[in-house]
Design a protein around this motif. Structure first.
Motif, short mmCIF file in Angstrom:
data_model
loop_
_atom_site.label_atom_id
_atom_site.label_comp_id
_atom_site.label_asym_id
_atom_site.label_seq_id
_atom_site.Cartn_x
_atom_site.Cartn_y
_atom_site.Cartn_z
N ARG A 122 0.83 -1.21 0.00
CA ARG A 122 0.00 0.00 0.00
C ARG A 122 0.87 1.26 0.00
O ARG A 122 0.65 2.19 -0.78
N VAL A 154 2.63 1.74 -3.36
CA VAL A 154 1.72 2.28 -4.37
C VAL A 154 1.49 3.77 -4.12
O VAL A 154 1.52 4.58 -5.05
N GLU A 155 1.26 4.14 -2.86
CA GLU A 155 1.06 5.56 -2.53
C GLU A 155 2.28 6.39 -2.89
O GLU A 155 2.16 7.52 -3.36
N TRP A 156 3.45 5.84 -2.69
CA TRP A 156 4.71 6.53 -3.02
C TRP A 156 4.86 6.64 -4.53
O TRP A 156 5.11 7.72 -5.07
N GLY A 157 4.66 5.54 -5.22
CA GLY A 157 4.86 5.52 -6.67
C GLY A 157 3.85 6.32 -7.46
O GLY A 157 4.13 6.78 -8.56
N THR A 158 2.65 6.49 -6.90
CA THR A 158 1.60 7.24 -7.59
C THR A 158 1.42 8.64 -7.02
O THR A 158 0.47 9.33 -7.40
N PHE A 159 2.31 9.03 -6.12
CA PHE A 159 2.29 10.38 -5.53
C PHE A 159 0.97 10.69 -4.83
O PHE A 159 0.52 11.83 -4.81
N GLN A 160 0.35 9.66 -4.23
CA GLN A 160 -0.90 9.88 -3.50
C GLN A 160 -0.65 10.57 -2.16
O GLN A 160 -1.54 11.22 -1.63
#
Length: 81
Positions: free
Chosen positions: A43, A46-52
């Protein structure tokens, strides 16, 4: 000295902290996975890679999940950058 997101640090210290986060984050996520928190590690990845989320928030969340101390951030200054 102007205030920045890490308080009243010099520009060099400021960059060292950003580099520390950037360099340590993959290791923290790996440790989470190795220690059985694969869903949390994925999780956060993904948040890091998608700049969330901001990188420092992911870093601190990973550290908290590993029972490590968080780093102090002056959020008002950081959000204004």
């Amino acid at each position: 000295m102007p205030k920045n997101c890490w308080g009243n640090t010099t520009l060099e210290e400021h960059h060292l902290i950003h580099n520390k986060i950037r360099n340590e984050l993959p290791e923290l996520l790996s440790r989470l996975a190795i220690e059985g928190q694969k869903k949390e590690a994925l999780r956060l990845l993904v948040e890091w890679g998608t700049f969330q989320k901001k990188r420092y928030k992911i870093y601190n969340e990973a550290r908290a999940l590993l029972n490590m101390e968080k780093i102090e951030v002056d959020v008002e200054v950081l959000e204004s950058l």
